[in-house]
Design a protein around this motif. Structure first.
Motif, PDB file in Angstrom:
ATOM      1  N   LYS A  29       1.170  -1.385  -0.061  1.00  0.00           N
ATOM      2  CA  LYS A  29      -0.145  -0.135   0.272  1.00  0.00           C
ATOM      3  C   LYS A  29       1.258   1.557   0.586  1.00  0.00           C
ATOM      4  O   LYS A  29       1.628   1.029   0.733  1.00  0.00           O
ATOM      5  N   THR A  30       0.554   2.104  -0.419  1.00  0.00           N
ATOM      6  CA  THR A  30       1.085   3.524  -0.096  1.00  0.00           C
ATOM      7  C   THR A  30       0.605   4.204  -1.494  1.00  0.00           C
ATOM      8  O   THR A  30       0.222   3.954  -2.912  1.00  0.00           O
ATOM      9  N   ILE A  31      -0.097   5.567  -0.895  1.00  0.00           N
ATOM     10  CA  ILE A  31      -0.363   6.449  -2.822  1.00  0.00           C
ATOM     11  C   ILE A  31       1.080   7.014  -3.207  1.00  0.00           C
ATOM     12  O   ILE A  31       0.461   6.811  -4.269  1.00  0.00           O
ATOM     13  N   ASP A  32       1.786   6.560  -2.937  1.00  0.00           N
ATOM     14  CA  ASP A  32       2.956   6.934  -3.652  1.00  0.00           C
ATOM     15  C   ASP A  32       3.063   6.011  -5.344  1.00  0.00           C
ATOM     16  O   ASP A  32       3.775   6.682  -5.872  1.00  0.00           O
ATOM     17  N   ASN A  33       2.653   5.044  -4.827  1.00  0.00           N
ATOM     18  CA  ASN A  33       2.636   4.099  -5.834  1.00  0.00           C
ATOM     19  C   ASN A  33       4.444   3.786  -6.542  1.00  0.00           C
ATOM     20  O   ASN A  33       4.352   3.299  -7.366  1.00  0.00           O
ATOM     21  N   VAL A  93       1.952  18.673  -5.006  1.00  0.00           N
ATOM     22  CA  VAL A  93       1.111  16.837  -4.336  1.00  0.00           C
ATOM     23  C   VAL A  93       2.618  16.285  -3.764  1.00  0.00           C
ATOM     24  O   VAL A  93       3.759  16.459  -3.825  1.00  0.00           O
ATOM     25  N   MET A  94       2.122  14.811  -3.029  1.00  0.00           N
ATOM     26  CA  MET A  94       2.617  14.180  -2.512  1.00  0.00           C
ATOM     27  C   MET A  94       3.412  13.826  -3.538  1.00  0.00           C
ATOM     28  O   MET A  94       2.752  13.528  -4.704  1.00  0.00           O
ATOM     29  N   GLY A  95       4.368  12.487  -2.572  1.00  0.00           N
ATOM     30  CA  GLY A  95       5.409  12.057  -3.568  1.00  0.00           C
ATOM     31  C   GLY A  95       7.032  12.304  -3.063  1.00  0.00           C
ATOM     32  O   GLY A  95       7.445  13.240  -3.411  1.00  0.00           O
ATOM     33  N   ARG A  96       7.379  11.483  -2.025  1.00  0.00           N
ATOM     34  CA  ARG A  96       8.555  12.024  -1.507  1.00  0.00           C
ATOM     35  C   ARG A  96       9.589  11.412  -2.173  1.00  0.00           C
ATOM     36  O   ARG A  96      10.770  12.236  -2.457  1.00  0.00           O
ATOM     37  N   HIS A  97       9.392  10.467  -3.052  1.00  0.00           N
ATOM     38  CA  HIS A  97      11.155   9.663  -3.945  1.00  0.00           C
ATOM     39  C   HIS A  97      10.870   9.390  -5.075  1.00  0.00           C
ATOM     40  O   HIS A  97      11.431   9.570  -5.665  1.00  0.00           O
TER      41      HIS A  97
HETATM   42  O1  F6P Z   1       4.247   7.272   1.850  1.00  0.00           O
HETATM   43  C1  F6P Z   1       3.567   8.191   1.511  1.00  0.00           C
HETATM   44  C2  F6P Z   1       3.190   9.538   2.205  1.00  0.00           C
HETATM   45  O2  F6P Z   1       2.432  10.165   1.689  1.00  0.00           O
HETATM   46  C3  F6P Z   1       3.846  10.632   0.911  1.00  0.00           C
HETATM   47  O3  F6P Z   1       3.413  10.780   0.405  1.00  0.00           O
HETATM   48  C4  F6P Z   1       4.947  11.818   1.815  1.00  0.00           C
HETATM   49  O4  F6P Z   1       5.453  12.369   2.257  1.00  0.00           O
HETATM   50  C5  F6P Z   1       4.428  11.244   3.614  1.00  0.00           C
HETATM   51  O5  F6P Z   1       3.960   9.749   3.255  1.00  0.00           O
HETATM   52  C6  F6P Z   1       4.252  12.383   4.622  1.00  0.00           C
HETATM   53  O6  F6P Z   1       3.873  11.007   5.883  1.00  0.00           O
HETATM   54  P1  F6P Z   1       2.946  12.339   6.927  1.00  0.00           P
HETATM   55  O7  F6P Z   1       1.474  11.770   6.862  1.00  0.00           O
HETATM   56  O8  F6P Z   1       3.965  10.705   8.252  1.00  0.00           O
HETATM   57  O9  F6P Z   1       3.563  13.795   7.266  1.00  0.00           O
END
Ligand code: F6P
Length: 350
Positions: A127-131, A171-175
């Motif tokens: 699972k992860t929205i980041d895919n 938008v989100m997307g850490r890596h």
């Molecule tokens: O890993 C999913 C994610 O939504 C990333 O896109 C984002 O950097 C991180 O989690 C945010 O984490 P938190 O909810 O701990 O602030």
């Protein structure tokens, strides 16, 4: 068949579709295999503190459309403490778990893998929205997040057009930039900036100027939170962070690249610019049909693996099929944006 008491846990950031997995595991585990299903609360913290609830048909009734996780989650890294691995193994044994289904992203699945290496009966669900998990074509949660961002871009178009503005959407997307690219294509973004490709501010402004020179009076720029600004010699680029403080898995808190970009675009081009940071809205609310179905299929496949005592595996989507892969293959690298897809997004830049 020796597994009788099966634990299920959700770790890391919440995402839409988690409850679909929990429901599917519980229904098939109880009804078909006759297992006792136990919900471990708050991710790995629940193992360390032995926090659990019994799951039965009533407990999972009505949860399919709900976002988040009925079990709670945390970013606890149980391997960090002294003798971490052994402590987790002891706790799992004390809880009488014959198997543990671990639903999580790279960090949570990484812990599951190291427990499996010590002989623990674990199965992973991605699972992860980041895919960004390797080995699966898609994680659940991503489709819902992408649709939320697409809708936001649609709405921001209204103001962008009415006010002749540049609208920057962070938008989100850490890596990885999966959400940015797919929502950008779906929403008709005029520029998409992602962690995989460091961006040059001059080039961004140049592209926007060209667009406005051909008569367009507004632009939508989508930027992933992990996108890096390349300055002069620094071709790798630098991250923009909210806080240098690291979480238990060593991640800093990202955020701010949208504001930096908005400020620079306005200063350099003179185009009036506004910034929207979508943040956790992207992880909230009801899952799409796609994520409910994927979560359900993953849950069924995970409990089947437990039944077959085929541990050390993660369920995965390959094309239209659900398969299982070694946990090792899921964690050894990240799944970055397909550059052919990014090229498609780029056709619409400017
Ligand atoms: O890993 C999913 C994610 O939504 C990333 O896109 C984002 O950097 C991180 O989690 C945010 O984490 P938190 O909810 O701990 O602030």
């Amino acid at each position: 068949m020796s597994a009788k008491r099966v634990g299920i846990m959700t770790g890391g950031g919440d995402c839409p579709g988690l409850n679909a997995v929990i429901r599917a595991v519980t229904r098939k585990g109880m009804n078909v295999y006759g297992y006792e299903v136990v919900g471990v609360l708050e991710g790995w913290r629940g193992i360390l503190e032995r926090l659990s609830i019994p799951l039965d048909l009533n407990a999972v009734s009505g949860i399919l459309p709900k976002g988040g996780t009925i079990l709670g989650t945390s970013r606890t890294n149980p391997l960090k403490g002294e003798n971490g691995q052994q402590v987790v193994i002891d706790r799992m044994n004390q809880m009488g778990l014959d198997a543990l289904i671990v639903i999580g992203g790279e960090d949570t699945i990484g812990v599951a893998k190291s427990l499996y290496d010590e002989g623990m009966p674990v199965v992973g669900v991605p699972k992860t929205i980041d895919n960004d998990l390797a080995g699966t074509d898609q994680t659940f949660g991503f489709d819902t997040a992408t649709n939320i961002v697409m809708e936001a871009i649609d709405r921001l178009h209204t103001t962008a057009e009415s006010h002749n503005r540049v609208m920057v959407v962070e938008v989100m997307g850490r890596h990885t930039g999966w959400i940015a690219v797919e929502a950008g294509i779906a929403g008709g973004a005029d520029m998409v900036l992602i962690p995989e490709v460091p961006f040059d501010l001059n080039e961004v402004c140049q592209t926007l100027r060209k667009r406005h020179n051909r008569g367009k009076t507004f632009s939508i720029v989508v930027v992933a939170e992990g996108a890096r600004v390349a300055m002069e010699e620094d071709v790798e680029g630098s991250l923009v962070i909210q806080s240098t403080e690291k979480d238990a898995f060593g991640h800093v808190r990202l955020g701010g690249v949208g504001n930096l970009l908005g400020r620079e675009i306005e200063n350099r081009t003179g185009f009036e610019t506004r910034v929207t940071v979508l943040g956790h809205i992207q992880r909230g609310g009801s899952p799409t049909a796609f994520d409910r179905i994927l979560g359900t299929r993953f849950g069924i496949a995970a409990i089947d693996l437990v039944h077959q005592e085929d541990f050390g595996k993660m369920v995965a989507l390959r094309g239209m099929e659900i398969v299982s892969i070694d946990l090792q293959d899921a964690v050894e690298k990240l799944r970055t944006v397909d550059m052919d897809l990014y090229e498609i997004a780029k056709v619409f830049f400017g």
